[in-house]
Scaffold this motif. Structure first.
Motif, PDB file in Angstrom:
ATOM      1  N   ASN A 103      61.387  66.830 111.014  1.00  0.00           N
ATOM      2  CA  ASN A 103      60.703  67.960 111.646  1.00  0.00           C
ATOM      3  C   ASN A 103      59.284  68.136 111.123  1.00  0.00           C
ATOM      4  OD1 ASN A 103      61.925  69.343 113.697  1.00  0.00           O
ATOM      5  ND2 ASN A 103      63.502  70.167 112.346  1.00  0.00           N
ATOM      6  N   MET A 107      58.289  73.889 110.457  1.00  0.00           N
ATOM      7  CA  MET A 107      59.746  74.056 110.462  1.00  0.00           C
ATOM      8  C   MET A 107      60.320  73.783 109.071  1.00  0.00           C
ATOM      9  SD  MET A 107      60.504  75.246 113.263  1.00  0.00           S
ATOM     10  CE  MET A 107      62.268  75.257 112.906  1.00  0.00           C
ATOM     11  N   ASN A 108      59.787  72.799 108.371  1.00  0.00           N
ATOM     12  CA  ASN A 108      60.313  72.495 107.032  1.00  0.00           C
ATOM     13  C   ASN A 108      59.909  73.561 106.019  1.00  0.00           C
ATOM     14  OD1 ASN A 108      61.838  69.829 106.760  1.00  0.00           O
ATOM     15  ND2 ASN A 108      60.186  69.317 108.185  1.00  0.00           N
ATOM     16  N   GLU A 109      58.704  74.106 106.153  1.00  0.00           N
ATOM     17  CA  GLU A 109      58.305  75.205 105.253  1.00  0.00           C
ATOM     18  C   GLU A 109      59.205  76.412 105.505  1.00  0.00           C
ATOM     19  OE1 GLU A 109      54.136  75.335 106.355  1.00  0.00           O
ATOM     20  OE2 GLU A 109      53.532  74.194 104.569  1.00  0.00           O
ATOM     21  N   TYR A 110      59.493  76.667 106.794  1.00  0.00           N
ATOM     22  CA  TYR A 110      60.377  77.791 107.157  1.00  0.00           C
ATOM     23  C   TYR A 110      61.758  77.595 106.535  1.00  0.00           C
ATOM     24  CZ  TYR A 110      63.454  80.652 110.094  1.00  0.00           C
ATOM     25  OH  TYR A 110      64.411  81.540 110.537  1.00  0.00           O
ATOM     26  N   LYS A 111      62.287  76.394 106.692  1.00  0.00           N
ATOM     27  CA  LYS A 111      63.650  76.096 106.196  1.00  0.00           C
ATOM     28  C   LYS A 111      63.735  76.280 104.683  1.00  0.00           C
ATOM     29  CE  LYS A 111      67.103  72.327 106.634  1.00  0.00           C
ATOM     30  NZ  LYS A 111      67.273  71.975 105.186  1.00  0.00           N
ATOM     31  N   ILE A 112      62.781  75.744 103.956  1.00  0.00           N
ATOM     32  CA  ILE A 112      62.787  75.849 102.487  1.00  0.00           C
ATOM     33  C   ILE A 112      62.697  77.319 102.059  1.00  0.00           C
ATOM     34  CG2 ILE A 112      61.398  75.389 100.417  1.00  0.00           C
ATOM     35  CD1 ILE A 112      60.685  72.669 101.814  1.00  0.00           C
ATOM     36  N   MET A 114      63.483  80.073 103.742  1.00  0.00           N
ATOM     37  CA  MET A 114      64.637  80.915 104.112  1.00  0.00           C
ATOM     38  C   MET A 114      65.895  80.516 103.349  1.00  0.00           C
ATOM     39  SD  MET A 114      63.152  83.061 105.893  1.00  0.00           S
ATOM     40  CE  MET A 114      64.529  84.101 106.399  1.00  0.00           C
ATOM     41  N   GLU A 115      65.981  79.265 102.931  1.00  0.00           N
ATOM     42  CA  GLU A 115      67.178  78.821 102.196  1.00  0.00           C
ATOM     43  C   GLU A 115      67.059  79.067 100.693  1.00  0.00           C
ATOM     44  OE1 GLU A 115      68.562  75.194 105.239  1.00  0.00           O
ATOM     45  OE2 GLU A 115      67.788  74.723 103.223  1.00  0.00           O
ATOM     46  N   SER A 116      65.847  79.401 100.240  1.00  0.00           N
ATOM     47  CA  SER A 116      65.656  79.558  98.794  1.00  0.00           C
ATOM     48  C   SER A 116      66.082  80.954  98.341  1.00  0.00           C
ATOM     49  CB  SER A 116      64.175  79.343  98.445  1.00  0.00           C
ATOM     50  OG  SER A 116      63.954  79.749  97.137  1.00  0.00           O
TER      51      SER A 116
END
Ligand code: RIB
Ligand code: CA
Length: 307
Positions: A103, A107-112, A114-116
């Motif tokens: 991605n 999208m990858n900044e968002y994922k990291i 929100m998952e952190s």
């Protein structure tokens, strides 16, 4: 030791490479992502340069490709300073393509984020296009960002036109969005990088300190026309050193906004320290640096790079 989680958003770029190289050997940092953005050169080159640098440094950090152009303007590359590839002056290994994520960077900044469980620091070394897209598309990430430390802007004169600094001026609308976001920001501007120059003696010491030092000195000797006798301006490394050793710097609280209309001053960062504009302060600004200590500490960090 509790590690500080970090995302690096960057347009490598010779000084980006000099900054990233020391960041990746800082034991207190957990670098979760290197996100590329168009800036010094085009997105394919900045992405590839990140992958080539990781191959040289032998580091397994995921890379995600970011915005190919500013929000509302055309790209204006800085190949005059960084070479056609963006990292001219050293023969890097082949890029480690296996580190490139599917991605895009946003999208990858968002994922990291929100998952952190922990808040994440974002260090920006290029135009703020990815970050503006991230917080505009997913405003919920703002509370997951502990701080944005940016190489950008200037409290004095610029390097694009009279008052514009490159990272802000390439995408001033993105910078305006970020400064208005309410996220804690520290601005490490041109004036600091111009002060914290490496001297020829520092380059010679780098060249004796091992392969990473040879790489960085080679890049600097081809950077910005190669006029090393005037000292090498340490723009992105200043922001990296602020992140790792803030005690080397003096900061002031200020209100900062970005000029996006006047052709004469486009990209200027207007820095109000004393409330003249009746606006709430929204950033810390680096206003000075201990140059001698900065030089010694940067050269030592390069010598300490582990591969
Ligand atoms: O103005 C200097 C900044 O613009 C640095 O980040 C340099 O790499 C370029 O991106
Ligand atoms: Ca940069």
């Amino acid at each position: 030791m509790e590690k500080r989680m970090l995302i690096i958003d960057t347009d490598p770029g010779i000084d980006d490479a000099a900054a990233i190289s020391v960041l990746l050997s800082e034991p207190s940092l957990d670098v979760r992502l290197i996100a590329s953005v168009a800036g010094n050169v085009g997105i394919e080159h900045t992405t590839n340069n990140a992958l080539k640098l990781l191959a040289f440094l032998k580091k397994d950090i995921p890379v995600a490709k970011g915005a190919a152009a500013p929000l509302m303007r055309e790209n204006r590359f800085a190949t005059n300073a960084h070479g056609m590839s963006g990292m001219g002056g050293f023969d890097f290994p082949e890029p480690r393509k296996e580190l490139l994520l599917e991605n895009n960077a946003v999208m990858n900044e968002y994922k990291i984020l929100m998952e952190s469980e922990e808040k994440v620091t974002i260090l920006t070394l290029g135009p703020l296009t990815n970050i503006a897209l991230l917080i505009s598309t997913f405003p919920e990430v703002k509370e997951k960002i502990s701080e944005i430390i940016m190489m950008g802007g200037s409290t004095e004169r610029g390097n694009i036109g009279i008052y514009g600094e490159f990272n802000v001026s390439i995408d001033p609308e993105a910078a305006k969005i970020v400064f208005r976001s309410g996220i804690p920001i520290t601005m490490v501007g041109l004036d600091i990088g111009r002060k914290a120059r490496l001297l020829v003696e520092d380059l010679e010491e780098l060249e004796q300190s091992g392969d990473p030092g040879v790489m960085i000195s080679s890049l600097f000797r081809s950077y910005d026309g190669g006029h090393v006798e005037e000292g090498v301006k340490m723009y992105d490394p200043s922001a990296a050193m602020y992140l790792m050793e803030p005690e080397l710097f003096e900061t002031k609280d200020a209100f900062i906004d970005v000029e996006i209309s006047s052709p004469l001053t486009i990209g200027a960062t207007v820095v109000d320290y004393d409330g003249t504009l009746c606006e709430k302060r929204n950033a810390k600004v680096c206003v000075d640096v201990d140059v001698e200590r900065f030089r010694r500490r940067y050269v030592q960090r390069v010598a300490d790079i582990t591969r």
